[in-house]
Design an enzyme around this catalytic site. Structure first.
Site: not given
Length: 465
Positions: A165, A121-122
């Site tokens: 995110e 995600k990051t």
């Protein structure tokens, strides 16, 4: 123009303001003109960055840190009910807002892209933030890690896009209503909150159901959990799949390693497109393609976005080069789930070839180790040698019988060379003693193992190996 402050958030107080998710929301509110205050357990560079934006940041938690005129108190799921500032908020009737609700309020009126998945995600959120900025679209973004460039985990931009995110760990990603959602993978994790894959799939289905009418779900075509989610969602939302599978809508034809970079070729709408990804590894190439598909779903020309993606140079702790001493490179990895560990080790192997890879691994959470310790051990067998530390507890209390020995035993059963170290202070000397010129050392884990990279470099420099 982006909207102003959400109602009742002009004087917010953040408990745990230094956390990756919390600090991002605090930064955006400060940049929008809010009088931000908060507290954190310790002093940090993040606290200093918030103060530079005009925020008041207290070190330590105490009831008196909460000002009488605070309009709300923002908390994450990690804040316990006995926190003195939270108790004071309840006593005084000050509204308590979960960070996911605060983030959802910040996205209101914009065109949100919400990036979800068990891992990646990051990186994917960061790729979008950097590339959209490179194209002059001035997005707002909130990321769970600091970018190498432009150097922040959050920004209030004056464009219409907001990239966020979306955290599945506590189901808080159900609060968002994105125009475009990305699901990178669906795997069992966060064992304190999810008891089964059935619960995980149900949670991701709920997330996908929040996509606004006419919006798009961008989802992996290669990963089993994501494919199952796609099957469950059939016909309920516009879906764009990406990956190496022949049936992917955005098909990856090749990922060619080029040192610590790679060249990716995809087919979109019948046309081939080749672009550079400035970080190593097949999984990062897949993240870049997910970002590409999401941007195209918002109407951004594919060729322009593909070129802009090369501007992304990494996120702190995501295969971040910490330095080199005595011919040994030290790289930091945030990987703490077996899939992430395997991906980062495979990426490093592709980058360094026959050079030895040494891992200093710190398990993260007792519950994760209990459920996935054997898989972590097998992942470590991909390294030439590993040093394993005690479990980093983070927010959890110990679980009887659950120690890093679970990982060590599994690693040795898989044929790995593993050395246990109790207490992390002695680890830098152990690792430096193992390393020799030409090796690559990978500090790996989501806890404070990241602090040991510079100490390993100091040890290598002082011994002159």
């Amino acid at each position: 123009m982006a909207p102003g402050l959400p109602t009742a958030m002009d004087r917010p107080h953040f408990i745990g303001i230094g956390g990756a998710g919390m600090s991002g929301i605090a930064k955006i509110l400060a940049q929008r003109g809010a009088e931000v205050a908060g507290s954190d357990a310790k002093e940090s560079a993040t606290a200093e960055a918030l103060r530079a934006l005009g925020a008041t940041v207290h070190v330590g938690h105490a009831a008196e840190h909460l000002a009488d005129d605070a309009t709300c108190v923002v908390v994450s799921s990690a804040i316990r009910e006995d926190n003195p500032e939270l108790a004071r908020a309840h006593e005084r009737g000050i509204p308590v807002v979960h960070r996911s609700d605060a983030l959802a309020a910040l996205m209101h009126g914009l065109r949100p892209i919400a990036v979800a998945g068990t891992h990646g995600k990051t990186t994917t959120t960061s790729m979008l933030a950097v590339s959209l900025s490179e194209l002059g679209l001035n997005p707002s973004y909130a990321i769970g890690g600091d970018l190498d460039a432009p150097g922040s985990n959050a920004l209030h931009g004056d464009g219409e896009i907001f990239v966020a995110e979306a955290d599945e760990s506590d189901r808080s990603f159900h609060k968002y209503a994105p125009e475009v959602a990305i699901v990178l993978n669906v795997e069992l994790d966060h064992h304190a909150n999810y008891a089964s894959m059935a619960e995980i799939h149900e949670s991701f289905e709920t997330f996908a159901g929040k996509i606004v009418p006419g919006g798009t779900l961008v989802i992996a075509a290669d990963q089993d959990g994501a494919r199952e989610l796609t099957r469950r969602l059939a016909g309920s939302v516009r879906t764009v799949t990406y990956g190496e599978s022949e049936d992917a809508d955005v098909r990856i034809l090749s990922v060619v390693p080029q040192g610590l970079k790679s060249e990716v070729t995809v087919v979109m709408d019948g046309a081939e497109l080749t672009f550079a990804v400035s970080v190593p590894g097949r999984h990062y190439a897949h993240n870049a393609v997910a970002a590409l598909a999401a941007g195209v779903a918002l109407g951004i020309p594919a060729a322009e976005l593909a070129t802009a993606l090369a501007a992304y140079t990494g996120v702190k702790r995501r295969l971040q080069l910490k330095g080199e001493a005595a011919g040994v490179q030290v790289v930091d990895s945030y990987a703490h789930h077996p899939t992430e560990m395997t991906a980062d080790l495979e990426a490093m192997r592709a980058a360094v070839g026959d050079a030895r890879i040494l891992v200093l691994f710190q398990p993260h959470l007792f519950s994760r180790t209990q459920e996935l310790g054997k898989e972590m051990g097998r992942a470590l067998s991909l390294a030439d040698a590993s040093v394993v530390l005690d479990i980093y507890p983070a927010r959890e209390d110990p679980i009887p019988g659950i120690t890093s020995d679970l990982i060590i035993e599994a690693a040795r059963a898989a044929g790995a060379d593993v050395t246990p170290v109790r207490g992390k202070d002695g680890a830098p000397a152990v690792v430096a003693g193992m390393a020799k010129a030409g090796d690559l050392v990978l500090t790996m884990g989501a806890g404070d193992v990241t602090d040991l990279g510079p100490r390993i470099l100091d040890q290598l420099s002082s011994t002159g190996k």
